[in-house]
Scaffold this motif. Structure first.
Motif, mmCIF file in Angstrom:
data_model
loop_
_atom_site.group_PDB
_atom_site.id
_atom_site.type_symbol
_atom_site.label_atom_id
_atom_site.label_comp_id
_atom_site.label_asym_id
_atom_site.label_seq_id
_atom_site.Cartn_x
_atom_site.Cartn_y
_atom_site.Cartn_z
ATOM 1 N N HIS A 154 1.444 2.992 -11.015
ATOM 2 C CA HIS A 154 0.447 1.932 -10.819
ATOM 3 C C HIS A 154 1.112 0.558 -10.713
ATOM 4 O O HIS A 154 0.732 -0.254 -9.864
ATOM 5 C CB HIS A 154 -0.569 1.927 -11.959
ATOM 6 N N MET A 155 2.088 0.303 -11.552
ATOM 7 C CA MET A 155 2.762 -0.994 -11.522
ATOM 8 C C MET A 155 3.535 -1.187 -10.219
ATOM 9 O O MET A 155 3.586 -2.303 -9.685
ATOM 10 C CB MET A 155 3.674 -1.147 -12.737
ATOM 11 N N ILE A 156 4.139 -0.137 -9.691
ATOM 12 C CA ILE A 156 4.806 -0.234 -8.391
ATOM 13 C C ILE A 156 3.779 -0.619 -7.332
ATOM 14 O O ILE A 156 4.010 -1.512 -6.514
ATOM 15 C CB ILE A 156 5.518 1.088 -8.032
ATOM 16 N N GLU A 157 2.636 0.019 -7.356
ATOM 17 C CA GLU A 157 1.557 -0.288 -6.404
ATOM 18 C C GLU A 157 1.078 -1.727 -6.566
ATOM 19 O O GLU A 157 0.887 -2.442 -5.590
ATOM 20 C CB GLU A 157 0.410 0.713 -6.611
ATOM 21 N N HIS A 162 0.997 -7.245 -4.294
ATOM 22 C CA HIS A 162 1.115 -8.687 -4.502
ATOM 23 C C HIS A 162 2.384 -9.268 -3.878
ATOM 24 O O HIS A 162 2.404 -10.434 -3.489
ATOM 25 C CB HIS A 162 1.008 -9.022 -5.982
ATOM 26 N N CYS A 163 3.432 -8.473 -3.754
ATOM 27 C CA CYS A 163 4.619 -8.954 -3.034
ATOM 28 C C CYS A 163 4.294 -9.169 -1.563
ATOM 29 O O CYS A 163 4.822 -10.093 -0.937
ATOM 30 C CB CYS A 163 5.795 -7.986 -3.201
ATOM 31 N N GLY A 164 3.430 -8.347 -1.001
ATOM 32 C CA GLY A 164 2.964 -8.576 0.366
ATOM 33 C C GLY A 164 2.226 -9.897 0.486
ATOM 34 O O GLY A 164 2.444 -10.664 1.428
ATOM 35 N N HIS A 165 1.371 -10.181 -0.487
ATOM 36 C CA HIS A 165 0.693 -11.485 -0.506
ATOM 37 C C HIS A 165 1.727 -12.607 -0.594
ATOM 38 O O HIS A 165 1.642 -13.606 0.131
ATOM 39 C CB HIS A 165 -0.244 -11.603 -1.717
ATOM 40 N N ALA A 166 2.683 -12.441 -1.503
ATOM 41 C CA ALA A 166 3.701 -13.475 -1.711
ATOM 42 C C ALA A 166 4.546 -13.694 -0.464
ATOM 43 O O ALA A 166 4.902 -14.833 -0.146
ATOM 44 C CB ALA A 166 4.593 -13.110 -2.903
ATOM 45 N N ASP A 167 4.857 -12.620 0.257
ATOM 46 C CA ASP A 167 5.612 -12.756 1.510
ATOM 47 C C ASP A 167 4.883 -13.677 2.480
ATOM 48 O O ASP A 167 5.482 -14.581 3.070
ATOM 49 C CB ASP A 167 5.792 -11.398 2.194
ATOM 50 N N LEU A 168 3.597 -13.431 2.640
ATOM 51 C CA LEU A 168 2.806 -14.238 3.584
ATOM 52 C C LEU A 168 2.681 -15.689 3.116
ATOM 53 O O LEU A 168 2.797 -16.617 3.915
ATOM 54 C CB LEU A 168 1.420 -13.617 3.762
ATOM 55 N N MET A 169 2.447 -15.871 1.825
ATOM 56 C CA MET A 169 2.309 -17.235 1.307
ATOM 57 C C MET A 169 3.616 -18.000 1.430
ATOM 58 O O MET A 169 3.616 -19.167 1.815
ATOM 59 C CB MET A 169 1.816 -17.211 -0.141
ATOM 60 N N ARG A 170 4.730 -17.360 1.099
ATOM 61 C CA ARG A 170 6.023 -18.052 1.184
ATOM 62 C C ARG A 170 6.325 -18.445 2.625
ATOM 63 O O ARG A 170 6.782 -19.567 2.890
ATOM 64 C CB ARG A 170 7.147 -17.164 0.626
#
Length: 179
Positions: A154-157, A162-170
């Protein structure tokens, strides 16, 4: 080029292609944890708190949210501990998204430290559990038992999303990709 890929003994995440289940899960989780911290590296308070409409999500909010998620899944659910500060006294009844909304008040380095400390506690609790079959002290909201294996997956998911979100925001903040 393809031949070189198959000669590597590790995936780009650092996970060995052949390893026991615990090593594989923990390596993938550590990769995603490091990815989120890498995505926010070098950003100032304003940049971390810049929302990206139509959502109000910010990188600062993601950092605090993931610290909270680490604490809830490993500290509270796995180990049966009470939430740690600042989550223990957060006004959850007034703001169910408190970790996201309150992050704008926090210093960038304090947010990164909050997450790093949560990760360190989670790793200690995972080490103490010993087995992926360890049943958590707490249960799901509907009373179901949870194994450490399930928590790690679950934590990997959670981090991957959220890393996908962070990629776009960065990328929107300063154009940086593939950090």
């Amino acid at each position: 080029m393809t031949e070189a890929l198959f000669e590597d003994t590790r995936h780009p995440t650092g996970a060995p292609y052949v390893a026991d289940e615990s090593t594989t899960l923990r390596t993938f989780l550590d990769f995603h944890r490091a990815t989120l911290l890498r995505q926010v590296a070098g950003l100032d308070h304003e940049q971390l708190n810049r929302p990206f409409p139509p959502t109000a999500m910010t990188l600062a909010g993601l950092l605090k949210h993931m610290a909270y998620v680490e604490d809830i899944w490993f500290g509270v659910r796995l180990a049966g501990n009470s939430p740690v500060p600042p989550f223990d006294t957060a006004p959850w009844d007034d703001d169910k998204d408190w970790e996201f909304t309150s992050a704008s008040e926090d210093d960038p380095e304090a947010l990164c430290t909050l997450l790093r400390d949560a990760i360190a506690r989670s790793n200690e609790l995972t080490d103490a559990a010993g087995s992926l079959d360890q049943i958590a002290a707490g249960t799901t909201r509907d009373g179901q038992s949870i194994s450490l294996r399930w928590i790690l997956v679950h934590m990997i998911e959670e981090y991957a999303r959220h890393c996908g979100h962070a990629d776009l925001m960065r990328e929107a903040i300063d154009g940086k990709v593939d950090l």
